[in-house]
Design an enzyme around this catalytic site. Structure first.
Site, PDB file in Angstrom:
ATOM      1  N   GLY A  30      29.188 -84.484 -14.417  1.00  0.00           N
ATOM      2  CA  GLY A  30      28.935 -84.174 -13.010  1.00  0.00           C
ATOM      3  C   GLY A  30      29.082 -85.390 -12.123  1.00  0.00           C
ATOM      4  O   GLY A  30      29.315 -86.504 -12.607  1.00  0.00           O
ATOM      5  N   SER A  31      28.922 -85.156 -10.819  1.00  0.00           N
ATOM      6  CA  SER A  31      29.194 -86.217  -9.850  1.00  0.00           C
ATOM      7  C   SER A  31      28.110 -87.306  -9.834  1.00  0.00           C
ATOM      8  O   SER A  31      28.393 -88.465  -9.539  1.00  0.00           O
ATOM      9  CB  SER A  31      29.358 -85.615  -8.452  1.00  0.00           C
ATOM     10  OG  SER A  31      28.184 -84.916  -8.090  1.00  0.00           O
ATOM     11  N   ASP A  88      21.366 -79.005 -12.150  1.00  0.00           N
ATOM     12  CA  ASP A  88      21.639 -78.115 -11.011  1.00  0.00           C
ATOM     13  C   ASP A  88      20.345 -77.649 -10.369  1.00  0.00           C
ATOM     14  O   ASP A  88      20.277 -77.419  -9.173  1.00  0.00           O
ATOM     15  CB  ASP A  88      22.481 -76.926 -11.478  1.00  0.00           C
ATOM     16  CG  ASP A  88      23.779 -77.407 -12.101  1.00  0.00           C
ATOM     17  OD1 ASP A  88      24.396 -78.302 -11.512  1.00  0.00           O
ATOM     18  OD2 ASP A  88      24.146 -76.920 -13.183  1.00  0.00           O
ATOM     19  N   LYS A  98      21.262 -76.172 -16.011  1.00  0.00           N
ATOM     20  CA  LYS A  98      22.470 -76.986 -15.996  1.00  0.00           C
ATOM     21  C   LYS A  98      23.684 -76.094 -16.266  1.00  0.00           C
ATOM     22  O   LYS A  98      23.552 -74.932 -16.588  1.00  0.00           O
ATOM     23  CB  LYS A  98      22.382 -78.086 -17.054  1.00  0.00           C
ATOM     24  CG  LYS A  98      21.403 -79.184 -16.649  1.00  0.00           C
ATOM     25  CD  LYS A  98      21.282 -80.281 -17.682  1.00  0.00           C
ATOM     26  CE  LYS A  98      22.567 -80.937 -18.077  1.00  0.00           C
ATOM     27  NZ  LYS A  98      23.359 -81.482 -16.965  1.00  0.00           N
ATOM     28  N   GLY A  99      24.871 -76.675 -16.104  1.00  0.00           N
ATOM     29  CA  GLY A  99      26.067 -75.931 -16.490  1.00  0.00           C
ATOM     30  C   GLY A  99      27.001 -75.540 -15.366  1.00  0.00           C
ATOM     31  O   GLY A  99      27.991 -74.845 -15.589  1.00  0.00           O
ATOM     32  N   GLU A 107      26.400 -81.084 -23.364  1.00  0.00           N
ATOM     33  CA  GLU A 107      25.305 -81.827 -22.718  1.00  0.00           C
ATOM     34  C   GLU A 107      24.001 -81.614 -23.475  1.00  0.00           C
ATOM     35  O   GLU A 107      23.214 -82.549 -23.651  1.00  0.00           O
ATOM     36  CB  GLU A 107      25.126 -81.352 -21.272  1.00  0.00           C
ATOM     37  CG  GLU A 107      26.208 -81.838 -20.333  1.00  0.00           C
ATOM     38  CD  GLU A 107      26.103 -81.270 -18.938  1.00  0.00           C
ATOM     39  OE1 GLU A 107      26.634 -81.907 -18.020  1.00  0.00           O
ATOM     40  OE2 GLU A 107      25.500 -80.204 -18.754  1.00  0.00           O
ATOM     41  N   LYS A 125      18.080 -80.455  -5.551  1.00  0.00           N
ATOM     42  CA  LYS A 125      18.019 -79.822  -6.876  1.00  0.00           C
ATOM     43  C   LYS A 125      16.592 -79.452  -7.274  1.00  0.00           C
ATOM     44  O   LYS A 125      16.383 -78.694  -8.207  1.00  0.00           O
ATOM     45  CB  LYS A 125      18.603 -80.756  -7.943  1.00  0.00           C
ATOM     46  CG  LYS A 125      19.980 -81.313  -7.642  1.00  0.00           C
ATOM     47  CD  LYS A 125      21.025 -80.254  -7.775  1.00  0.00           C
ATOM     48  CE  LYS A 125      22.431 -80.744  -7.570  1.00  0.00           C
ATOM     49  NZ  LYS A 125      22.909 -81.674  -8.550  1.00  0.00           N
TER      50      LYS A 125
HETATM   51  C1  A5P Z   1      27.554 -79.840 -15.852  1.00  0.00           C
HETATM   52  O1  A5P Z   1      27.777 -78.764 -16.656  1.00  0.00           O
HETATM   53  C2  A5P Z   1      26.218 -79.736 -15.202  1.00  0.00           C
HETATM   54  O2  A5P Z   1      25.199 -79.488 -16.104  1.00  0.00           O
HETATM   55  C3  A5P Z   1      25.956 -80.998 -14.390  1.00  0.00           C
HETATM   56  O3  A5P Z   1      25.091 -81.843 -15.032  1.00  0.00           O
HETATM   57  C4  A5P Z   1      25.422 -80.584 -13.105  1.00  0.00           C
HETATM   58  O4  A5P Z   1      26.306 -79.632 -12.544  1.00  0.00           O
HETATM   59  C5  A5P Z   1      25.162 -81.735 -12.141  1.00  0.00           C
HETATM   60  O5  A5P Z   1      26.296 -82.083 -11.428  1.00  0.00           O
HETATM   61  P1  A5P Z   1      26.228 -82.913 -10.075  1.00  0.00           P
HETATM   62  O6  A5P Z   1      25.635 -84.221 -10.428  1.00  0.00           O
HETATM   63  O7  A5P Z   1      27.667 -83.024  -9.652  1.00  0.00           O
HETATM   64  O8  A5P Z   1      25.417 -82.118  -9.116  1.00  0.00           O
END
Ligand code: A5P
Length: 231
Positions: A30-31, A88, A98-99, A107, A125
């Site tokens: 993720g970002s 998330d 998450k996901g 993860e 979040k």
């Molecule tokens: C990925 O599958 C997710 O579990 C990420 O950890 C989650 O979407 C967090 O992403 P951002 O940091 O971009 O919000």
């Protein structure tokens, strides 16, 4: 940068502060984790650290390679000293959804392999209740996707197969599976829901991360870091 990006950067730096020489570190996806990977790369160079990382997705692997972070695998290092990941949704008990990036299965394996799991997120979040205005991503075997979808719908919940962007048809995960986004409304007992879902044949993994988090850093709009610890 927007306050959110600033907040993500801030908590990423805070989490990377936990990395010590000799550590094997699990990288989420993720970002927000992307900021942590860049920060860790700088720290490794500046402090001449001997650190190896296990990425949880092609995304985090590609970023780590670009940042010249040495990578390893769970086969070589089944026990990680630390894992850093995003989320998330996160509640006050440090349970997660998450996901959103479809990386939840790896993860969860990376997070479960770590002696310590640190979650980094901006304050949007944080939620009073998991599932409030948020679906739960579920990774399913393509062969069982329709079966799982019907089971969830029959139980009275809403669920859809996630469609891809940049590709027609379903999203394919890094493991070659599909993603079902299921809406359970407010989840009163996330552990019970997790058990129920795990009993459905074809479900590979769910985006519910229950009782796994040791520490969470939440970046606020006011420019601060809220620290949440496992009780
Ligand atoms: C990925 O599958 C997710 O579990 C990420 O950890 C989650 O979407 C967090 O992403 P951002 O940091 O971009 O919000």
């Amino acid at each position: 940068l927007s306050w959110k990006e600033e907040a993500k950067k801030r908590v990423a730096a805070e989490a990377v502060g936990h990395v010590k020489n000799g550590y094997i570190v699990g990288l989420g996806s993720g970002s927000t984790v992307a900021y942590a990977i860049s920060n860790l790369s700088r720290k490794i160079k500046e402090e001449k650290l001997d650190v190896l990382c296990v990425p949880s997705s092609y995304q985090s692997s590609f970023i780590a390679v670009k940042e010249k972070i040495p990578l390893t695998t769970l086969d070589e290092y089944p026990i990680l000293d630390l894992a850093i990941d995003g989320a998330d949704q996160i509640d006050k008990k440090l349970n997660l959804i998450k996901g959103e990036g479809a990386a939840l299965a790896r993860e969860k394996i990376v997070a479960s392999s770590a002696k310590k799991l640190i979650i980094i997120a901006d304050e949007t979040k944080l939620t009073a209740n998991l599932g409030l205005d948020h679906h739960v991503p579920i990774e399913v075997l393509p062969f069982g996707a329709k079966f799982v979808l019907n089971r969830i719908l029959k139980s009275g919940w809403k669920a859809t197969l996630r469609e891809g962007k940049g590709k027609v048809g379903p999203v394919i995960t890094d493991n070659g599976n599909f993603i079902i986004d299921a809406d359970f409304g407010i989840i009163k007992d996330p552990r019970e829901l997790e058990m129920k879902l795990k009993n459905i044949p074809g479900i590979v993994e769910t985006g519910l991360f229950i009782g796994m988090v040791d520490l969470a850093y939440i970046g606020t709009k006011a420019g601060k870091i809220q620290k949440l610890e496992k009780k």
